[in-house]
Scaffold this active site. Structure first.
Site, PDB file in Angstrom:
ATOM      1  N   ASP A   1       0.861  -1.174   0.000  1.00  0.00           N
ATOM      2  CA  ASP A   1       0.000   0.000   0.000  1.00  0.00           C
ATOM      3  C   ASP A   1       0.902   1.230   0.000  1.00  0.00           C
ATOM      4  O   ASP A   1       1.788   1.351   0.845  1.00  0.00           O
ATOM      5  CB  ASP A   1      -0.877  -0.014   1.264  1.00  0.00           C
ATOM      6  CG  ASP A   1      -2.292   0.459   0.988  1.00  0.00           C
ATOM      7  OD1 ASP A   1      -2.427   1.537   0.388  1.00  0.00           O
ATOM      8  OD2 ASP A   1      -3.243  -0.235   1.396  1.00  0.00           O
TER       9      ASP A   1
ATOM     10  N   ASP B   1      -3.024   4.568  -2.388  1.00  0.00           N
ATOM     11  CA  ASP B   1      -4.072   5.151  -1.569  1.00  0.00           C
ATOM     12  C   ASP B   1      -4.495   6.525  -2.101  1.00  0.00           C
ATOM     13  O   ASP B   1      -3.630   7.367  -2.380  1.00  0.00           O
ATOM     14  CB  ASP B   1      -3.518   5.296  -0.140  1.00  0.00           C
ATOM     15  CG  ASP B   1      -4.582   5.585   0.885  1.00  0.00           C
ATOM     16  OD1 ASP B   1      -5.422   4.708   1.124  1.00  0.00           O
ATOM     17  OD2 ASP B   1      -4.563   6.695   1.461  1.00  0.00           O
TER      18      ASP B   1
ATOM     19  N   ASP C   1     -12.440  -0.766   3.833  1.00  0.00           N
ATOM     20  CA  ASP C   1     -13.244   0.455   4.004  1.00  0.00           C
ATOM     21  C   ASP C   1     -14.731   0.208   3.788  1.00  0.00           C
ATOM     22  O   ASP C   1     -15.524   1.149   3.868  1.00  0.00           O
ATOM     23  CB  ASP C   1     -12.813   1.522   2.984  1.00  0.00           C
ATOM     24  CG  ASP C   1     -11.406   2.024   3.225  1.00  0.00           C
ATOM     25  OD1 ASP C   1     -10.968   2.029   4.388  1.00  0.00           O
ATOM     26  OD2 ASP C   1     -10.745   2.400   2.234  1.00  0.00           O
TER      27      ASP C   1
HETATM   28  C1  GLC Z   1      -8.052   5.271   1.787  1.00  0.00           C
HETATM   29  C2  GLC Z   1      -7.895   4.049   2.646  1.00  0.00           C
HETATM   30  C3  GLC Z   1      -8.588   4.294   3.948  1.00  0.00           C
HETATM   31  C4  GLC Z   1      -7.930   5.478   4.614  1.00  0.00           C
HETATM   32  C5  GLC Z   1      -7.890   6.697   3.710  1.00  0.00           C
HETATM   33  C6  GLC Z   1      -6.901   7.701   4.199  1.00  0.00           C
HETATM   34  O1  GLC Z   1      -9.359   5.501   1.434  1.00  0.00           O
HETATM   35  O2  GLC Z   1      -8.353   2.913   1.980  1.00  0.00           O
HETATM   36  O3  GLC Z   1      -8.565   3.178   4.790  1.00  0.00           O
HETATM   37  O4  GLC Z   1      -8.603   5.801   5.798  1.00  0.00           O
HETATM   38  O5  GLC Z   1      -7.495   6.378   2.400  1.00  0.00           O
HETATM   39  O6  GLC Z   1      -5.600   7.215   4.034  1.00  0.00           O
END
Ligand code: GLC
Ligand code: CA
Length: 555
Positions: free
Chosen positions: A103, A204, A330
């Site tokens: 990630d 991300d 999420d």
């Molecule tokens: C993305 C991730 C989520 C996180 C957000 C901020 O949407 O999947 O889990 O809270 O970014 O990094």
């Protein structure tokens, strides 16, 4: 049978399995999943047959947002282990033929990252411009942008008298991608990981890295998603880093349209391999409506969910590549949201959903526990809220503004809160579900249904959801039509059946899924339809689909 026009690529043929490390497996008795826990379960993943692991963030982090707030990109979070543990996991996965995608959280860092600490230290700091600092306007925030996690997207810094932008929590300040030195630092860090031998990046909120320079009032997403330089920066990233390695790249792209995705995931390969879009998980579009923002509890309707997929399938055909997912860390659990998690229908509807997703065109993603049919949890009260998004929403919508009642918001949490997906992996029926040792308190309560729903039970049952996923993965690996065939929607007017065809050369795959708990008429098949490829019932009854039946033929 050979793919025709579509260029072949390993990341098109692969099935990805997402691991949320905190909730996967605890190896050392602190109630928190860790890297050695993942390594210990690699044989399980190998048995499932997946090709790639996407590892949610494992970097050093104060965990305001469970690792999506990184304080050191080149160190492993203490709770998860050490860099040696990571190297060992990577080598062990590679030995089994499993790749690892990391990630990449580069839209923002933690406020505890050395870059931000330095940036905050003084308006004269070399790194001041690494983040987005603005003067107050009339003694208030520079504009009215609201953070994704509720409340203003600006935090005031007393010491310097300026605000900094945070699209997410106040502990996740946004980096200034318009500063070339910031981009250099990110590319260096990415190169460092690539040289270690990792196999790709899930990026991300990558659609948010280029902000509208006007900083005008309005909805946040309209000013930060798909901004003016986002494609330029991704092309630069491709030249500087991605093109030098053999990687899978998938961008999380909130607010992305099909037009935009054709650029991000273009077949020329100048940016990313694919993006995650949000149309089919957007409650405002797929349900009778939400109560506020993302918060709602209405069930998604088949016609809207199917229409979203059909649009993306046709919209990217031949020009870009789709990713396919029902859930992730999420989103709520797939079977609870789109299927039917009542005991009598859970297994059938989970298999139906898997069929529907995996046989469309694109690269499928499985979120940990989806292959067991894990379900949503129940939120008893505010004392159970753990995720920063839930905590902030409660504070803002119930306590501060009274926009929703406590009962209403809890009901929304039951339906769509992120912690539904984050309850620990259910490995077996022993105390703590085999996630952590008996007597240890897991970081997030285990779903009480683990006695019935767990990996050991699935592995012991040849008819389980696990083996159904295994079969779907095997089919993908042995039938190019599943990867490369063109997509054609069928029965677009039906309010109960989701059907489509795939075509490759002279071959036709026909798939139909009954999204209801009632028997439905379905006349798609006749004596020319070929042979059964897969289905979630034994046999097939001409002219009908049984409740939650999925049936697929190939000729
Ligand atoms: C993305 C991730 C989520 C996180 C957000 C901020 O949407 O999947 O889990 O809270 O970014 O990094
Ligand atoms: Ca642990």
């Amino acid at each position: 049978m050979h793919p025709q026009d579509e260029p072949r690529a390993w990341w098109k043929e692969a099935v990805i399995y997402q691991i949320y490390p905190r909730s996967f497996a605890d190896s050392n008795g602190d109630g928190i999943g860790d890297l050695n826990g993942i390594t210990a379960h690699l044989p399980y993943l190998s048995k499932l047959g997946i090709d790639v692991i996407w590892l949610s963030p494992v970097y050093a982090s104060p965990n305001d947002d469970n690792g999506y707030d990184i304080s050191d990109y080149r160190a492993i979070m203490d709770e998860f282990g050490t860099m040696e543990d990571f190297d060992y996991l990577l080598a062990a996965a590679h030995r089994l033929g499993i790749k690892i995608v990391m990630d990449l959280v580069a839209n923002h860092t933690s406020d505890e990252h050395a870059w931000f600490v330095e940036s905050r230290s003084s308006v004269a700091s070399d790194k001041r411009d690494w983040y987005l600092w603005r003067d107050p306007v009339d003694g208030h925030e520079p504009n009215d942008w609201q953070s994704v996690f509720s409340g203003p997207a600006w935090e005031f810094d007393e010491a310097s008298g300026q605000y900094y932008l945070h699209c997410f929590s106040r502990k996740q300040p946004d980096l200034n991608w318009d500063n070339p030195t910031v981009r250099d630092a990110i590319y260096d860090m990415m190169t460092w990981w690539c040289e270690k031998g990792i196999d790709g990046f899930r990026m991300d909120v990558i659609s948010m890295i280029s902000k509208d320079p006007s900083f005008a009032n309005g909805p946040l997403w309209a000013h930060v998603c798909n901004g003016p330089h986002v494609h330029e920066y991704l092309q630069e990233m491709r030249r500087r880093v991605l093109s030098r390695f053999d990687l899978l790249t998938v961008g999380e792209a909130g607010g992305v349209t099909i037009e935009e995705a054709r650029r991000y995931a273009n077949a020329d390969g100048s940016e990313l391999n694919m993006v995650f879009e949000f149309d089919h998980v957007d409650g405002n579009a797929t349900t009778a409506g939400t109560l506020y923002d993302k918060w709602g509890y209405a069930k998604p309707q088949l016609p809207a969910v199917r229409a979203a997929f059909n649009r993306w399938q046709l919209g990217l055909e031949g020009v870009a590549w789709n990713s396919l997912y029902w859930d992730n860390h999420d989103q709520p659990r797939a079977v609870s949201r789109f299927g039917d998690d009542r005991p009598e229908w859970r297994v059938l509807s989970a298999k139906m959903l898997a069929t529907c997703l995996h046989l469309m065109k694109g690269t499928p993603y499985i979120y940990q526990g989806e292959e067991l049919g894990m379900t949503n949890k129940r939120f008893a009260g505010p004392e159970e809220l753990v995720d920063v998004e839930e905590v902030n929403a409660w504070h803002e919508l119930v306590e501060k503004k009274g926009i929703l009642s406590a009962d209403e918001l809890l009901r929304c949490f039951d339906a769509v809160a992120r912690d539904n997906a984050r309850t620990p992996m259910q490995w077996d029926a022993s105390p703590n579900a085999g996630f952590c040792a008996e007597g240890v308190e897991p970081w997030l309560a285990i779903n009480p249904n683990y006695g019935q729903i767990n990996a050991a039970a699935c592995l012991a049952d040849p008819d389980s959801i696990f083996y159904y996923y295994q079969k779907l993965i095997e089919l993908r690996h042995s039938h190019p039509i599943i990867v490369y065939g063109t997509f054609r929607p069928l029965l677009e007017e039906s309010d109960s059946i989701w059907a489509y065809e795939r075509h490759l050369g002279d071959c036709v795959l026909t798939a139909a899924c009954n999204w209801t708990d009632q028997e439905q008429r379905c006349d798609l098949w006749d004596e020319h339809s070929g042979t059964r490829l897969i289905g979630n019932y034994t046999g097939h009854v001409d002219g009908i689909l049984r409740p939650y039946e999925a049936y697929v033929t190939l000729r």
